[in-house]
Write an enzyme that holds these catalytic residues in place. Structure first.
Site, PDB file in Angstrom:
ATOM      1  N   GLY A   1      41.570  26.024   7.260  1.00 47.38           N
ATOM      2  CA  GLY A   1      41.783  26.360   5.857  1.00 47.38           C
ATOM      3  C   GLY A   1      41.267  27.750   5.537  1.00 47.38           C
ATOM      4  O   GLY A   1      40.616  28.397   6.361  1.00 47.38           O
ATOM      5  N   ARG A   2      41.531  28.206   4.322  1.00 45.74           N
ATOM      6  CA  ARG A   2      41.113  29.547   3.908  1.00 45.74           C
ATOM      7  C   ARG A   2      39.611  29.740   4.069  1.00 45.74           C
ATOM      8  O   ARG A   2      39.145  30.723   4.633  1.00 45.74           O
ATOM      9  CB  ARG A   2      41.515  29.794   2.446  1.00 45.74           C
TER      10      ARG A   2
ATOM     11  N   LYS B   1      45.853  26.783  -5.344  1.00 45.68           N
ATOM     12  CA  LYS B   1      44.704  25.898  -5.562  1.00 45.68           C
ATOM     13  C   LYS B   1      45.179  24.585  -6.176  1.00 45.68           C
ATOM     14  O   LYS B   1      45.969  24.583  -7.124  1.00 45.68           O
ATOM     15  CB  LYS B   1      43.667  26.578  -6.464  1.00 45.68           C
TER      16      LYS B   1
ATOM     17  N   ASN C   1      30.539  25.424  -5.355  1.00 45.07           N
ATOM     18  CA  ASN C   1      30.738  26.857  -5.102  1.00 45.07           C
ATOM     19  C   ASN C   1      29.608  27.367  -4.218  1.00 45.07           C
ATOM     20  O   ASN C   1      28.432  27.212  -4.557  1.00 45.07           O
ATOM     21  CB  ASN C   1      30.768  27.615  -6.432  1.00 45.07           C
TER      22      ASN C   1
ATOM     23  N   GLY D   1      36.293  23.151  -9.682  1.00 41.55           N
ATOM     24  CA  GLY D   1      35.019  22.452  -9.634  1.00 41.55           C
ATOM     25  C   GLY D   1      33.891  23.321 -10.167  1.00 41.55           C
ATOM     26  O   GLY D   1      32.940  22.825 -10.789  1.00 41.55           O
ATOM     27  N   THR D   2      34.005  24.623  -9.936  1.00 43.48           N
ATOM     28  CA  THR D   2      33.003  25.561 -10.432  1.00 43.48           C
ATOM     29  C   THR D   2      32.980  25.584 -11.960  1.00 43.48           C
ATOM     30  O   THR D   2      31.914  25.565 -12.587  1.00 43.48           O
ATOM     31  CB  THR D   2      33.282  26.974  -9.898  1.00 43.48           C
TER      32      THR D   2
ATOM     33  N   GLY E   1      37.699  21.307   8.483  1.00 42.17           N
ATOM     34  CA  GLY E   1      38.621  22.089   7.665  1.00 42.17           C
ATOM     35  C   GLY E   1      38.678  23.501   8.212  1.00 42.17           C
ATOM     36  O   GLY E   1      38.781  24.488   7.470  1.00 42.17           O
TER      37      GLY E   1
ATOM     38  N   HIS F   1      42.334  31.340 -10.510  1.00 42.08           N
ATOM     39  CA  HIS F   1      42.366  31.180  -9.063  1.00 42.08           C
ATOM     40  C   HIS F   1      43.780  31.424  -8.536  1.00 42.08           C
ATOM     41  O   HIS F   1      44.736  31.530  -9.309  1.00 42.08           O
ATOM     42  CB  HIS F   1      41.903  29.776  -8.652  1.00 42.08           C
TER      43      HIS F   1
END
Length: 264
Positions: free
Chosen positions: A13-14, A160, A126, A166-167, A10, A156
């Site tokens: 990705g960011r 997203k 996270n 998930g956090t 990945g 967020h």
């Protein structure tokens, strides 16, 4: 001193970009991977303006080759990809860190079954050191009197995919176990008056917000707010690299978490 060799899955990705950029002083990038249909396959990290490196972006179809020289692989992709890639880490006996979110319960259980007792693995929702400290603090809410009620709010960036984050779901799990909540409520308009068994979890998607999580704890006459704000993705990148350094020195093949990293 030899630097830990890492592969990033990945990579464009960011989070992947941030990890690579933050790694250059203390780690050695030996692989960078993207989905097979990515237009960046074959381009170098230098070509893409990530760092000054000739390491090419490798297709996930050739994952075994990309991870061959790595001490630790860090992956942040999508759940389906993680399930395809996980057996390859096992086959190649490679340590893996997964920071992907959005797994269904069935997907997550399958991922655990593939990795557990096979290779040293770390799975987290996270990477932030601060957030993982908040997880630890959240374990204490059960000590509060029954009248105190709790809610979680997360914000967020608007791109997203998963919601709640998930956090936020990890926080909800910890708080539910500590406080005895049985049901998560994501939309109060559908449920009316709050019940003692309910924990509220709300989400907002706005602009370029990297991540804000609030745990609101209210009694009848006072309120306590625990808040974590990530104002740069480098918070996640640094946490991921701390995890990579930690996992590199681990040999027991089981599933670890960021709690293990911050407890060292």
């Amino acid at each position: 001193m030899n630097r830990t060799k890492i592969c990033i899955v990945g990579a464009c990705g960011r989070l992947g970009r941030s990890i690579i950029q933050e790694s250059i002083e203390n780690f050695e990038i030996v692989g960078a991977v993207e989905a097979a249909n990515s237009p960046n396959i074959g381009k170098s990290l230098l070509n893409l303006g990530i760092i000054e490196s000739d390491i090419p972006i490798t297709s996930s179809d050739d994952l075994s080759s990309a991870i061959s020289k790595a001490d630790v692989t860090i992956s942040a992709t999508i759940p389906d990809s993680e399930l395809v890639n996980a057996p390859i880490y096992v086959e190649n006996n490679k340590k893996i860190i997964i920071g992907t979110t959005g797994f269904s319960e069935k997907q997550y259980s399958k991922l655990i079954s593939i990795l557990d007792q096979k290779v040293p693995s770390l799975i987290t929702s996270n990477f932030s050191i601060g957030m993982n400290f908040l997880y630890r603090l959240s374990e204490l809410v059960g000590l509060l009197p029954e009248e105190f009620e709790i809610s979680i709010n997360e914000k967020h960036h608007s791109k997203k995919i998963d919601s709640p984050s998930g956090t936020a779901l990890s926080l909800a799990k910890i708080i539910s176990e500590s406080k005895g909540y049985e049901n998560l409520i994501f939309d109060r308009s559908k449920h009316g008056k709050r019940k003692k068994s309910e924990l509220e979890v709300t989400s907002e998607r706005i602009g370029g917000t990297p991540g804000i999580h609030e745990v609101n704890i209210a009694g009848q006459y006072e309120i306590l707010r625990l808040e974590h704000i990530a104002f740069s993705r480098l918070a996640f990148a640094r946490g991921a690299l701390s995890a990579a350094h930690w996992l590199h020195n681990v040999s027991e093949p089981r599933i670890y978490s960021m709690q293990d990293v911050i407890s060292r």
